[in-house]
Structures are given as C-alpha cells and as structure tokens.
Design an enzyme around this catalytic site. Structure first.
Site, PDB file in Angstrom:
ATOM      1  CB  ALA A  29      -1.055   0.125   0.943  1.00  0.00           C
ATOM      2  N   GLY A  70       0.382  -5.392   1.259  1.00  0.00           N
ATOM      3  CA  GLY A  70      -0.203  -4.542   0.100  1.00  0.00           C
ATOM      4  C   GLY A  70      -0.339  -5.321  -1.493  1.00  0.00           C
ATOM      5  CD  GLU A 117      -2.096  -7.285   3.253  1.00  0.00           C
ATOM      6  OE1 GLU A 117      -1.786  -6.187   2.468  1.00  0.00           O
ATOM      7  OE2 GLU A 117      -3.126  -8.191   4.515  1.00  0.00           O
ATOM      8  CD  GLU A 160       1.901  -5.566   5.417  1.00  0.00           C
ATOM      9  OE1 GLU A 160       2.635  -6.882   6.205  1.00  0.00           O
ATOM     10  OE2 GLU A 160       1.143  -5.819   4.293  1.00  0.00           O
TER      11      GLU A 160
END
Ligand code: CO8
Length: 257
Positions: free
Chosen positions: A65, A108, A111, A131
C-alpha cells in the site's frame, strides 16, 4: 474511464490489468484501487471475457500500500476511511483471476496477489508482509489469507520478522501455484487464463465458488455446497455438450464461454 495508474487490455478472451506506477514500485493508492474496481467491473460485465490476469512490472508486482498516502492518517481516518472494504469488493470478483507476479509483492502487494485465485510467480518474485517494520500490521487480509494458504508457521515468520520469501520458498509453502522463468511469466499467465476461458464460464465460476467455500466454512458445509453446485451444473447446456463431446470423441464447443 481514463486509466492513469493501471493499464487495461483485452487479449482474446482474457482481461489484463497491469499495475502502472513504476516510480513508486506500483504502490497501491486510492487511485489504483478505484481504477482496479472499474476495470474489474467492466470485465465482469463483458461476456467476451472468461478470465482475468493481474500483473505488475518486472521489478515490482506491487511494493505495498502507498506508505506516503497512509503516513498522515490518524485512527479516525484509518477507521472511518474503511479502505479495506474496496479491496474486499475487488477480492469478490466472480470470474477466475490469476496474479502474475515478478519482483516485489510486499505488504498490500502480496495481499492483492493472494486475493486472486492463484499466483504464477516469476523466479524473481519476492513475497513478504513487512508492515511490522513500519510499526503496523497487514491490513488488506494478509494475516488471514496467508494463514489459510500456507499455515501459521510461515505466516507468523513473515508477519513478525518482515522478511521476504523468494519464489522457490513460496512455491514450496503453497503460496504460489507455479514458478516460471521471468521471460515466460506473461505468456504462461495468458496461456493459463486462455485455458480457463475456453471452458464453460459458469462451470469455472462454480468451481471457484466451491473452492473458496473451503476457506470460510466447515468441511460438512463445504461438501454440501459442492454437492449442490455439482448438481446445479447438470442444468447447464455446457454439461450436456461437455459429456456428449467426450462420449462422441470430439472437442466440446461450450456455449457459455
Ligand atoms: N509506498 C510508497 N512508495 C513506495 C513504496 C510503498 N509501499 N515502496 C516503494 N516506494 C517508492 C520509494 O519511496 C521510492 O520512491 P522515491 O524514488 O520517490 O524515493 C521508489 O518507490 C523506489 O523505491 P526504493 O528506492 O526504496 O527501491 P529499492 O530497490 O531500494 O527498495 C523495496 C525496494 C525493498 C521494495 C523498498 O522500496 C521497500 O521496502 N518498500 C516498502 C515495502 C513495504 O513496506 N510495503 C508495505 C507497505 S504497508 C502495506 O502494504 C499495508 C497494507 C494494508 C493497507 C490497508 C489499507 C486498506
């Protein structure tokens, strides 16, 4: 829609979405999500499309992300923004979707790859949930999808140490379906997607639905769901055609492709 952060193409019966923010290693920001949802909805509605491929660049599928977008958030923005629900919608696409991953698939990025039905990895692929190194934890389903895909041991290892896993380890652990040389990644993904798109679309969608039940219900309920879908397949013209073609020793021509 004018896409600025992804590229969208149709290659035969296969829809392609290519993440395209090279300067940010394809970091996933709000604009990327908006464009992916738009493209995904268009492929869902397009009767000519039987399967979808999501990919990135040679260097990065997606490095996570967008940290620069998230950096100023406070709790209220993170909680009320509810960005994850957009990704939930992306993950609930009903047509088969393959992730073709080269380079970094981190946070992300990893993911989103796991939201796809299966992952084909290039030898250069690197997966991770780093993260923890940013003082947070996965927030787009990583702890849940990875634990279901590869079990607790490696999921804890990746989420708690932030280390990366190479393509071989990812294949050994069951995160990826196949590993191919980098130069063959896109062709292999197209070939796999074309194969799927050549079958009966409702049969492929029901198979996907049935496999996904394994991840959110008990064995008893999952088996019941599979049996209902299996019986329902006998209402399809494609079942009649597929089985007749086998008996008559010819190639089937599926109507609902
Ligand atoms: N976000 C924003 N920008 C990024 C990101 C990212 N995730 N990753 C890389 N970039 C940018 C860099 O800032 C850099 O930009 P600039 O040139 O302007 O400085 C450019 O991409 C190139 O990156 P590097 O110079 O760092 O390239 P390297 O080859 O040295 O390193 C790495 C590559 C190892 C991939 C490194 O970039 C890195 O560690 N990136 C961050 C990886 C990461 O921590 N990812 C997890 C992010 S958090 C997350 O994904 C949470 C998901 C839950 C969100 C929930 C919301 C719904």
């Amino acid at each position: 829609m004018d896409y600025t952060s992804i590229k969208v193409e149709r290659r035969g019966r296969v829809g392609w979405m290519t993440l395209d923010r090279p300067k940010a290693l394809n970091a996933l920001n709000t604009q990327v999500l908006t464009e992916l949802l738009h493209a995904s909805d268009a492929f869902a509605a397009d009767t000519q499309i039987g399967a979808v491929v999501l990919t990135g660049s040679e260097r990065a599928f997606a490095a996570g992300a967008d940290i620069k977008e998230m950096q100023p958030f406070d709790f209220a923005q993170a909680y009320l923004g509810d960005f994850a629900s957009g990704w939930d919608r992306f993950a609930s696409a009903r047509k088969p979707m393959i992730a073709a991953v080269a380079g970094y698939a981190l946070g992300g990025g990893c993911e989103v790859a796991m939201m796809c039905d299966f992952i084909i990895a290039a030898e250069s692929a690197k997966f991770g949930q780093p993260e923890i190194t940013l003082g947070v934890l996965p927030g787009m389903g990583g702890t849940q999808r990875m634990a279901r895909a590869i079990g607790k041991a490696k999921t804890m290892d990746l989420c708690l140490t932030g280390r990366m896993m190479d393509a071989d380890e990812a294949e050994r652990s069951g995160l990826v379906a196949r590993v191919v040389p980098d130069a063959e990644l896109l062709a292999e993904a197209q070939k796999a997607a074309e194969t799927i798109a050549g079958f009966s679309l409702p049969a492929a969608m029901m198979a996907k639905e049935a496999v996904n039940r394994a991840f959110d219900t008990t064995l008893t309920e999952g088996l019941r769901a599979e049996r209902r879908l299996f019986a329902a397949a006998f209402s399809l013209e494609d079942q009649a055609e597929g089985m007749a073609a086998f008996v008559e020793k010819r190639k089937p021509t599926f109507r609902h492709r």
